[in-house]
Design an enzyme around this catalytic site. Structure first.
Site, PDB file in Angstrom:
ATOM      1  CG  ASN A   9       5.698   1.603  -3.939  1.00 40.20           C
ATOM      2  OD1 ASN A   9       5.578   1.376  -5.155  1.00 40.20           O
ATOM      3  ND2 ASN A   9       6.500   0.888  -3.167  1.00 40.20           N
ATOM      4  CE  LYS A  11       4.395  -2.040  -1.873  1.00 39.96           C
ATOM      5  NZ  LYS A  11       4.729  -2.872  -0.755  1.00 39.96           N
ATOM      6  CG  HIS A  95      10.436  -0.366  -1.679  1.00 35.36           C
ATOM      7  ND1 HIS A  95      10.092  -1.667  -1.403  1.00 35.36           N
ATOM      8  CD2 HIS A  95       9.422   0.406  -1.222  1.00 35.36           C
ATOM      9  CE1 HIS A  95       8.898  -1.671  -0.801  1.00 35.36           C
ATOM     10  NE2 HIS A  95       8.475  -0.429  -0.685  1.00 35.36           N
ATOM     11  CD  GLU A  97       7.670  -4.544  -1.728  1.00 37.73           C
ATOM     12  OE1 GLU A  97       7.437  -3.926  -2.780  1.00 37.73           O
ATOM     13  OE2 GLU A  97       6.903  -4.524  -0.742  1.00 37.73           O
ATOM     14  CD  GLU A 167       8.747   2.155   2.914  1.00 35.89           C
ATOM     15  OE1 GLU A 167       7.555   2.436   2.842  1.00 35.89           O
ATOM     16  OE2 GLU A 167       9.351   1.535   2.020  1.00 35.89           O
ATOM     17  N   GLY A 173       3.273  -4.120   4.207  1.00 37.84           N
ATOM     18  CA  GLY A 173       2.269  -5.027   3.651  1.00 37.84           C
ATOM     19  C   GLY A 173       1.765  -6.067   4.628  1.00 37.84           C
ATOM     20  CB  SER A 213       0.784  -1.560   7.670  1.00 37.47           C
ATOM     21  OG  SER A 213       1.241  -2.777   7.091  1.00 37.47           O
TER      22      SER A 213
END
Ligand code: PEP
Length: 254
Positions: A9, A11, A95, A97, A167, A173, A213
């Site tokens: 991904n 992003k 996701h 985010e 996730e 991240g 991560s």
């Protein structure tokens, strides 16, 4: 035996030239690993250029988002059919985010997921708990809720194109990774939810990726877990050597 799937991904990173360069590197490093499905998720404007760069290889291209309508007055949005038209075979749904920065709720995630499946795309449904939810022992409850709501009204025959990514938000991240045992436990519970919703066959076949991560260094121990069927990778997917090492760890599991 479930085929491991590794997603990169990207992003909102790269530009057209860097995206093409990265895609070519992924073809070289990851495309050489047999038995693993590798998918890159570039920013929308680079889908065609990246698609061209991976053409003829085993690397597939996915989109990071989609809208649920087929066409019409939805300024700025992109339909599942448009993604298919651009050579996409996968799309992400839910996701963290998008859930937490763009404030997409479970209903919207479900609409997008079903529209994408209906158009013939493969979908990676992302689920996962926040640090607070983990601290108060709600991990499995949150994963169950997001899985049930995300997969509501999905037709059993569409489950073959559905992947779930666990996730944990606190791991995305941040450089913090769930332990392999914690990931296994969460995946086991998610698979049990799929069993309850769609039966044993679908539960046994559905692939559940870990995301948060993941690096070349921790991929091997995660991938060694029986219910971990691959990884959804953010930061490390922008580094070809790291991403290649993650795909290699998945290949070693086969
Ligand atoms: C992600 O964006 O899905 C992700 C897991 O990011 P990272 O690997 O950077 O934690």
């Amino acid at each position: 035996m479930r085929t491991p799937i590794i997603g990169g991904n990207w992003k909102m990173n790269t530009n057209r030239a860097l995206g093409v360069e990265l895609a070519r590197a992924v073809v070289k490093l990851a495309g050489a690993q047999g038995g693993v499905q590798t998918v890159v998720f570039p920013p929308l404007p680079y889908l065609l250029a990246v698609g061209e760069a991976v053409r003829g290889s085993a690397v597939q291209v996915g989109a990071q988002d989609v809208y649920h309508a087929e066409k019409g007055a939805f300024t700025g949005e992109v339909s599942p059919g448009m993604l298919v038209d651009c050579g996409c075979t996968w799309v992400l749904a839910g996701h963290s985010e998008r859930r937490h920065v763009i404030h997409e709720g479970d209903d919207m995630v479900n609409l997008k997921l079903r529209a994408a499946l209906h158009a013939g795309l493969g979908v990676i449904l992302c689920v996962g708990e926040s640090l607070h939810q983990r601290d108060v022992g709600e991990t499995n409850h949150i994963n169950e809720k997001q899985t049930r709501l995300g997969l509501r009204e999905v037709r059993p025959e569409e489950m073959a194109r559905l992947v779930i990514a666990y996730e944990p938000i606190w791991a995305i991240g941040t450089g913090k990774t769930a332990t392999a045992d914690d990931a296994q436990d969460a995946h086991w519970h998610i698979r049990a939810v799929v069993r309850d919703m769609f039966g044993s066959e679908a539960a046994g076949a559905v692939r559940i990726q870990y995301g948060g991560s993941v690096t070349g260094a921790n991929a091997q121990s995660l991938m060694a877990m029986p219910d971990v069927d691959g990884a959804l990778v953010g930061g490390a997917s922008l580094k070809p050597d790291e991403f290649g090492a993650i795909v290699a760890a998945a290949a070693a599991r086969v």
